[in-house]
Design a protein around this motif. Structure first.
Motif, mmCIF file in Angstrom:
data_model
loop_
_atom_site.group_PDB
_atom_site.id
_atom_site.type_symbol
_atom_site.label_atom_id
_atom_site.label_comp_id
_atom_site.label_asym_id
_atom_site.label_seq_id
_atom_site.Cartn_x
_atom_site.Cartn_y
_atom_site.Cartn_z
ATOM 1 N N THR A 70 1.183 -1.005 0.054
ATOM 2 C CA THR A 70 -0.107 -0.131 0.017
ATOM 3 C C THR A 70 0.908 0.581 -0.231
ATOM 4 O O THR A 70 2.005 1.569 0.680
ATOM 5 C CB THR A 70 -0.967 0.279 1.370
ATOM 6 N N PRO A 72 0.997 5.539 0.590
ATOM 7 C CA PRO A 72 0.034 6.791 0.694
ATOM 8 C C PRO A 72 -0.116 7.845 -0.337
ATOM 9 O O PRO A 72 -0.367 7.585 -1.301
ATOM 10 C CB PRO A 72 1.157 8.028 1.349
ATOM 11 N N PRO A 76 5.001 12.980 -1.165
ATOM 12 C CA PRO A 76 5.650 14.542 -1.336
ATOM 13 C C PRO A 76 5.816 14.303 -2.976
ATOM 14 O O PRO A 76 5.809 13.696 -3.659
ATOM 15 C CB PRO A 76 6.708 14.058 -1.291
ATOM 16 N N ARG A 99 2.027 21.457 6.673
ATOM 17 C CA ARG A 99 2.232 22.911 7.580
ATOM 18 C C ARG A 99 3.290 23.490 7.434
ATOM 19 O O ARG A 99 3.485 24.294 7.877
ATOM 20 C CB ARG A 99 1.981 22.318 9.012
ATOM 21 N N GLY B 36 8.164 10.376 3.401
ATOM 22 C CA GLY B 36 8.513 11.247 3.811
ATOM 23 C C GLY B 36 8.397 11.207 5.024
ATOM 24 O O GLY B 36 8.153 10.523 6.161
ATOM 25 N N ILE B 39 5.400 9.521 6.250
ATOM 26 C CA ILE B 39 4.480 8.516 5.418
ATOM 27 C C ILE B 39 5.239 7.788 5.455
ATOM 28 O O ILE B 39 6.362 8.188 4.882
ATOM 29 C CB ILE B 39 4.059 10.301 4.853
ATOM 30 N N TYR B 40 4.426 6.866 5.262
ATOM 31 C CA TYR B 40 5.248 5.439 4.850
ATOM 32 C C TYR B 40 4.606 4.474 4.021
ATOM 33 O O TYR B 40 2.902 4.457 4.046
ATOM 34 C CB TYR B 40 5.460 4.320 5.932
ATOM 35 N N ASN B 41 5.244 3.880 2.998
ATOM 36 C CA ASN B 41 4.710 2.468 1.878
ATOM 37 C C ASN B 41 4.321 1.519 2.993
ATOM 38 O O ASN B 41 5.500 1.208 3.937
ATOM 39 C CB ASN B 41 5.641 2.400 1.477
ATOM 40 N N LEU B 94 -4.935 18.810 7.674
ATOM 41 C CA LEU B 94 -4.704 19.503 6.245
ATOM 42 C C LEU B 94 -5.635 19.912 6.073
ATOM 43 O O LEU B 94 -6.556 19.202 5.202
ATOM 44 C CB LEU B 94 -4.345 17.841 5.648
ATOM 45 N N VAL B 106 -8.179 16.534 4.466
ATOM 46 C CA VAL B 106 -7.681 15.395 4.226
ATOM 47 C C VAL B 106 -8.153 14.417 5.916
ATOM 48 O O VAL B 106 -7.782 15.252 6.903
ATOM 49 C CB VAL B 106 -6.745 15.014 4.551
ATOM 50 N N GLN B 136 -9.734 3.096 7.773
ATOM 51 C CA GLN B 136 -9.668 4.137 6.555
ATOM 52 C C GLN B 136 -8.744 4.707 6.771
ATOM 53 O O GLN B 136 -7.922 4.791 7.791
ATOM 54 C CB GLN B 136 -11.071 4.679 6.512
ATOM 55 N N THR B 137 -7.995 5.123 5.220
ATOM 56 C CA THR B 137 -6.583 6.333 5.858
ATOM 57 C C THR B 137 -7.237 7.276 5.994
ATOM 58 O O THR B 137 -8.044 8.227 6.438
ATOM 59 C CB THR B 137 -6.322 6.338 4.224
ATOM 60 N N PHE B 139 -5.335 11.074 8.463
ATOM 61 C CA PHE B 139 -4.018 12.312 7.806
ATOM 62 C C PHE B 139 -4.474 13.119 8.794
ATOM 63 O O PHE B 139 -5.520 14.195 9.603
ATOM 64 C CB PHE B 139 -3.397 12.676 6.767
ATOM 65 N N ASP B 141 -1.607 16.311 9.997
ATOM 66 C CA ASP B 141 -0.191 17.030 9.738
ATOM 67 C C ASP B 141 0.885 17.253 11.262
ATOM 68 O O ASP B 141 0.569 18.608 11.946
ATOM 69 C CB ASP B 141 -0.145 17.992 8.929
ATOM 70 N N GLU B 142 0.918 16.427 12.099
ATOM 71 C CA GLU B 142 2.074 16.458 12.991
ATOM 72 C C GLU B 142 2.897 17.263 12.881
ATOM 73 O O GLU B 142 3.420 17.072 11.938
ATOM 74 C CB GLU B 142 2.723 15.529 13.537
ATOM 75 N N ARG B 153 2.150 10.537 10.384
ATOM 76 C CA ARG B 153 0.758 11.288 9.692
ATOM 77 C C ARG B 153 -0.299 11.196 8.865
ATOM 78 O O ARG B 153 -1.112 10.909 9.334
ATOM 79 C CB ARG B 153 1.975 12.958 8.608
ATOM 80 N N GLU B 154 0.511 9.597 7.851
ATOM 81 C CA GLU B 154 -1.125 8.827 7.640
ATOM 82 C C GLU B 154 -0.409 8.268 8.184
ATOM 83 O O GLU B 154 -0.102 6.766 8.496
ATOM 84 C CB GLU B 154 -0.727 8.807 5.680
#
Lengths: 581, 581
Positions: A70, A72, A76, A99, B36, B39-41, B94, B106, B136-137, B139, B141-142, B153-154
């Motif tokens: 999966t 994201p 970015p 942010r 990012g 944010i992870y795969n 976000l 989001v 569900q996904t 988000f 924005d920490e 974040r996600e």
């Protein structure tokens, strides 16, 4: 599932903005609810369909050796800048700043991220081939979202990406996917065609669309009823006409055609078939200098038979036009033809243009075209006599039903379809742009050969409905129905026998692994049947006091005109006989 | 699954930015890859764990009668403006604008959307109670995302929302969820505690956190080893001390304490236990006028024992402070105490302040506090003699290990945990803000009584690792392991016997429905074992030529110190005996 524990929310009327039948029926059946333009809640009834679609896709992808991950939703911008798509893609790419003011996008697809993963994780040819896929939320900020899940902004897509060491292997991976897609679409229980599609600049034939057949479909599908040939309109080849060009029989005549600027009007005025006329389409190509300005422009005249439509994809492959073309401006037209549009033709030009004749036009004799003078056309025009033989002859047009099939198997037919899947050989487009390499058997780095493979998971239910519905509602194929069987007891609250029989059948079906819902809401039969016909559950068993006294219940398939009486003892076997899954 | 068909990508070293062990091990085991910040795969190995978590959650939610739907990731701002959260939430929400400049967010959670669905779809009390959930996904924005999936974040969250006709029914729905959560967390196979949490302004006790026990956890969990009592630090009550206040024994003395401005320094200087000192915390509340300006401010002095920490949640419930408080400014402090911070106390004030004594301080005698003069403290301070009895006495502090349990069952203990679930009674907060009503049995509209229930689906694997790992890697509980069993053949390419035995066992395990991976990569034993110990598959069967000649294979649980030889004929039964699922 019992109906009272579920969320059933049917509507008598569809909202005014629901233009197509699938959108109307999904709204009325309570499958989706609009949250914003092109953004929908997948309600419990609709989510069940989506989950069944996902499960079939996942099973067959796994069976074909693909591996799920999966990526994201929020990605970015950096990777998208590597391929240039961050800048090149239009406003349908939803851009965000976090942010800290850093650029992000909401994924419309994931070529960049998967290529980034590959260049990090797939280091050796020994790890190849590899096919990675996800079933994940996507977003495309369509300018005019519409048709419900058919053209939404947020949607679920299965996107798979194959990585291979060379073209031979990549083509094999492509074929594995093309076969898996056939199994997937077979399992959905829908009528569909896998049609050859244009593969763009990469060339080759490794692009197929999976189209669900529906008269309301946006896409024209060209196929041969006698063979496997199928292609989309962009791709379907119009063969050159058979036999030689007839000899000229008429003299060239300037004919007044006051106010008649279309082929149809001219043909009507002159009393000839539209097929005798030739239309002139004026294009231009620009040569761009080093500073980005246009250095020189070239005007092109395309000649097509009056009843034929230009095919932009085909035109974009004509040598000289394949650098990118545009329609000529009125100023350019007047400058070269000495005439305003509507009366243009290849004879008597003020300045030379490059002429491309469609294959069909190239073998016409005694044709009719504009005279490059307002209110004047030429009749009896003949190649070689009245103008030079065409400089270029090419397939420029959309095929028509009745044209010869490119495989020689007979005449082409055309039907309409909804694209819900696409398999595509990408080559090294992304791996080169992102410098994604692996170590080859020779110890040298090589670019991945890639393919990409999509299925519109949330679009599929909409396409299924466009294909399978009647005036009462949806008719789901068993494989993707929200429930396979509905048990409708009549007067459950009044009759202990009905209640007991319904509960027993419900329990037996659950135990047999059947996806069944028991309608225990206590609705009256009319309202209850109307709901389930609208929702489209394929198999219904009705249990009422009167029949039950005779040891009978009623079975009705959603497509049956009437119910069949079945002995209580036989209903399970009867259901299994009618069920497709 | 065969390893060569999967994507195994282990790392010798964790990246430098991986600070906690779960982040390090998930990176090293190839479960996640950073795309990012925060944010992870979810790589194939990690996604298998996530899917198992999801499946358990889904099964138990359905069993508890909840109904699944899916709300969009991208949501229009309008609903968020109805509750005011669009403006009130900080930059962790976000915000996006679409191509038409319309505001979207989001989703960090979905109270607004689900309440909107309820007010449209749940029209009658007959449709209640109803519990709707999604997986569900999300988000957020920490500002400083870190710790991998622990504070990303996600992330994926299961969020459920219950709708009830009244408080009695809502509390029953809450209890159904609280029980379902116990079943879910039991099934995960993790040590956890359900701890009472603060339910904010709503009051009542209907808020529980589900904490996975881990020494690295961010949260302190207070519990009684002799009973079921468990609460988070915010919530855990410090009981009033037992027995009456001792009579004064010392005289009040002004004592020079040059440069000693903390209780610890003063206690050390005077050679007394820290428990004899009292610290002064100065707060302020503001009265806001109609135009939004501050009309009047009130300064408060909180007295806590020197070794106790203030609990902000408890302070925020003190009458008078529950309107919202802030720390006093230095100017306010000097104005009221005639002294700068560090030497403050309740005796000899320049201007009156409101004094609140912690329960513990209220029964102290002969205590030590600041003298409201730089470098001076008072010793031998006594209530009623040196200053009036405290105006307000309240529980203001965090409990300490060894404090009495509020249920009287013994002493409190403290351990650390990671919050992965929360059940919460919301009341009518959202239904009132969004005017979400249903028609009650009396025919009148009434606001929904709501509850919300979250589980951090992607956070859970990280918490499981924080709890279950050793120096070699992860140790998964069976229920959420990426694979339950790994079959490791040694020299599969050299020995036909090993290959045959491995393939047979693999096939038998698949047929028995066991989630097994066969490591057919041809790695050497050391590297192979290191990989699987890092990845943390709980059960391993090693098949080598030497043992096989004696009809043996080796079994080793990930927690076993050494392998056990098992007859080939018995290995399936042996595995089943060791497997938890």
């Amino acid at each position: 599932m019992k109906a009272t524990q579920f969320l059933i929310s049917t509507l008598k009327e569809a909202p005014a903005d629901a233009e197509v039948v699938s959108h109307q029926l999904m709204m009325r059946a309570g499958m989706i609810r609009k949250l914003g333009a092109g953004i929908y809640n997948y309600m419990p009834m609709g989510l069940r369909v989506i989950r069944k679609v996902e499960a079939i896709v996942r099973e067959e992808m796994n069976r074909a050796g693909a591996v799920e991950l999966t990526m994201p939703v929020v990605q970015p911008a950096e990777l998208w800048q590597e391929t240039g798509r961050f800048e090149k893609m239009g406003p349908e790419l939803l851009r965000i700043q976090d942010r800290h003011g850093r650029d992000f996008i909401v994924q419309p697809t994931s070529e960049e991220v998967i290529t980034d993963i590959a260049r990090q994780e797939l280091r050796s040819y020994k790890q190849l081939p590899k096919n990675l896929y996800q079933i994940q939320t996507k977003f495309r900020d369509e300018r005019r979202p519409r048709f419900g899940l058919m053209r939404g902004r947020e949607f679920i897509m299965k996107d798979a990406y194959s990585f291979d060491r060379d073209q031979v292997s990549a083509k094999a991976s492509y074929q594995v996917m093309a076969q898996a897609y056939r199994r997937i679409f077979d399992r959905f229980g829908l009528r569909y065609r896998a049609v050859a599609a244009d593969s763009g600049a990469i060339g080759g034939d490794l692009s197929e669309e999976f189209q669900v057949i529906a008269s309301t479909g946006e896409d024209a599908i060209v196929y041969c009823p006698n063979s496997d040939y199928a292609a989309n309109m962009e791709k379907a080849e119009a063969l050159p006409p058979q036999g030689p060009r007839p000899a000229p029989a008429e003299a060239l005549v300037r004919t007044p055609t006051p106010g008649k600027s279309t082929c149809a009007d001219v043909a009507a005025l002159l009393g000839v078939p539209l097929e005798r006329t030739v239309k002139s389409l004026v294009l231009a190509t620009d040569e761009i200098g080093e500073n980005g300005d246009v250095v020189r422009s070239q005007v092109w005249l395309l000649l097509l038979r009056g009843d034929h439509d230009m095919n932009e994809i085909k035109v974009s492959k004509v040598p000289g036009l394949n650098v990118g073309f545009r329609f000529a401006t009125v100023a350019e037209i007047e400058d070269h033809f000495g005439c305003k549009p509507g009366y243009l033709g290849p004879i008597g030009l003020k300045k030379p243009v490059r002429i491309v004749a469609d294959r069909e036009v190239a073998v016409m004799a005694d044709w009719i075209c504009g005279g490059n003078e307002v209110d004047v056309h030429l009749t009896g025009v003949n190649w070689g006599r009245d103008l030079p033989e065409p400089e270029l002859v090419a397939d420029l047009r959309n095929v028509l039903a009745g044209d010869r099939s490119p495989d020689g198997a007979g005449e082409l037919a055309i039907e309409r379809g909804i694209e819900v899947g696409h398999v595509f050989y990408l080559g090294t487009k992304y791996s080169k742009a992102m410098n994604a390499t692996f170590l080859g058997e020779d110890g040298k780095p090589a670019f991945f050969e890639m393919g990409c493979y999509g299925i519109g998971v949330t679009r599929l239910p909409a396409a299924a409905i466009e294909q399978n519905h009647d005036e009462r509602g949806i008719i789901w194929p068993d494989a993707i129905a929200p429930f396979t069987v509905v048990v409708c007891p009549i007067g459950m609250d009044r009759s202990a026998d009905v209640k007991a029989a319904a509960e027993t059948l419900y329990g037996d079906l659950l135990a047999a692994g059947v996806d069944v819902i028991l309608d225990d809401r206590g609705e009256r039969p009319g309202a209850m049947f109307a709901d389930w016909e609208l929702i489209g559950v394929p198999h219904r068993v009705t249990i009422g006091d009167k029949n039950l006294k005779d040891g009978l219940v009623e079975y009705q398939h959603r497509r049956d005109a009437a119910a069949t009486k079945v002995a209580v003892a036989d209903i399970l076997a009867h259901l299994k006989g009618r069920m497709a899954v």
